[in-house]
Design an enzyme around this catalytic site. Sequence first.
Site, short mmCIF file in Angstrom:
data_model
loop_
_atom_site.label_atom_id
_atom_site.label_comp_id
_atom_site.label_asym_id
_atom_site.label_seq_id
_atom_site.Cartn_x
_atom_site.Cartn_y
_atom_site.Cartn_z
N ASP A 6 6.31 15.62 -82.92
CA ASP A 6 6.61 14.30 -83.48
C ASP A 6 6.67 13.32 -82.32
O ASP A 6 6.32 13.68 -81.18
CB ASP A 6 7.92 14.32 -84.28
CG ASP A 6 9.14 14.53 -83.39
OD1 ASP A 6 8.97 14.90 -82.20
OD2 ASP A 6 10.27 14.31 -83.86
N GLU A 24 15.74 17.40 -91.80
CA GLU A 24 14.51 16.86 -91.23
C GLU A 24 14.03 15.63 -92.00
O GLU A 24 13.55 14.66 -91.42
CB GLU A 24 13.39 17.92 -91.21
CG GLU A 24 13.61 19.02 -90.19
CD GLU A 24 13.64 18.51 -88.75
OE1 GLU A 24 13.11 17.42 -88.48
OE2 GLU A 24 14.22 19.20 -87.89
N TYR A 43 4.65 18.24 -89.15
CA TYR A 43 5.85 18.33 -88.32
C TYR A 43 7.00 19.02 -89.08
O TYR A 43 7.61 19.97 -88.60
CB TYR A 43 6.30 16.93 -87.85
CG TYR A 43 7.71 16.96 -87.33
CD1 TYR A 43 7.96 17.39 -86.04
CD2 TYR A 43 8.79 16.64 -88.15
CE1 TYR A 43 9.26 17.49 -85.57
CE2 TYR A 43 10.08 16.74 -87.69
CZ TYR A 43 10.32 17.16 -86.40
OH TYR A 43 11.60 17.28 -85.95
#
Length: 375
Positions: free
Chosen positions: A141, A40, A123
Site C-alpha cells: 500500500d 484493514e 492489499y
Amino acid sequence: MLNGSELATFRKQLLGWFRQFQRDLPWRRIKDPYRIWLSEIMLQQTRVAAAIPYYERFLERFPDVRALAAAPQEEILRAWSGLGYYSRARNLQKAAQQIVAKHGGQFPARMDDVLALPGIGDYTAAAILSIGFGEKYAVLDGNVARVLARLSAIRGDLREATRWQELQETADRLLDPQSPGDWNQAMMELGATLCTPKSPQCLLCPVAQFCEGRKLGIAESLPEKRKKRATVKVTLAAAVFADEKDQTLLLPPPKNTKEKTSADHVPTLVSKMWHFPTISVTAEPARNLLAFLRKRMPAVQSRRWQLIPAGKVRHAVTYRAITLLPFLIHVKKLPRCRGARQVPLSDISGLPASNLTRKVARSALAAAASVPAMN
Ligand code: SF4
C-alpha cells in the site's frame, strides 16, 4: 538488490524490531480474519487512533460475520457514522452476506475467494490472508511503497503501473516466508512509525544499513510527489427546517446508491446518508433552494418560508472542495415530504448521517441561537 545473507539479516533485524517495539493495537491481539478484515477496512481512510474506538464499538455490536450479515444496514451505517467513506460499511455487509451464503459464515482462505468479496482489493486480501492464515502474500500500500522506494532509492510516481508492479515484486522478494503475517505488519509498522512521510527517523531504523535512499541523502524527498488532480470547487445549499419543538427534517439515502437522485441533482456527496434537503448551486443559492423545496414539498405554507443564511460549512472530499451554505427555515409545522424523518436538530445522531451533514446541523444551531424563531 540484497544477496542471500543480506536478505536474511534484513529480515531478522526488521522482525526483531517489530516483535520488540510494535504498538499494542486491538486487532493484533487475536488472529481472527474477521477482525483483521474489519481493521484493514477501517484503516483505509482513517488514522489508527481515530479508528480504535469505532473498531471496538463495532465489534461489540457485530462480533462476527453472521451478526454483520444479518444486521439492518441502517444500524451498520450508524455504527460507522463519523468514519466517512460509507461505501466501506455497505461493502462490509455485502461481503459478510456473501461469506454466509457461499462459505458457511467462515472467512475464506483462498485468494480468489477473498478477492471476489466486495470492497476487498489486492492489499486487503494479502493482509487478511497473511496475518489471519499465514499465507505467503506480501502487502503493498502507500506506506509500504514509501518504505520500499526509500530502501531502493526509487524515483518517479510510484502509482505508475509498471513501477507499482516492480514494487510488488520487490515486496514479494523481501517477504519472510516463515512469518508472512508478522513480516507484513513489520513493514507497515516501519512505514507508520519511523519511515514516515516527513522526517523519517533513520537513526532508529532497524534496516538503515540497507537503505539506498539514506545513503544517497534523498530518503526524505522520496517518494517523489504525484501530479495532483486539480481541486474542483463545489457549492451546495441545504435547507435546515426547525419547528417550535426544535425538530428538523432529514431525507433518506436512495435505496439503490447508483440510482439518480433527482432532476435537481441532489448531490451524491451528501445523499448517500440521511441528509438535509440539498442542491448544488452556481448562483442565487436561496432562490434556487426555495424553488427546489417548493417542487419537492408542495405546501401552501411554503409561501411564507423565510430562508435565513446560517453560516458557511467547508468540507473536503478527495479532490473536491465543498462550500455548503445552510439556510435555516423556522416553521410551525415541518412540511410533509416522502421518506423524510423528523429528528431533533440538536441531536441528529438517531439517523446515520455524514460528517458534512453534522457540520451543517451545528452551523444551523449556532445561527438558530442568534436568530429568534418566527411565530
Ligand atoms: Fe526509512 Fe530511514 Fe529506514 Fe531508510 S533508513 S527505511 S528512509 S527510516
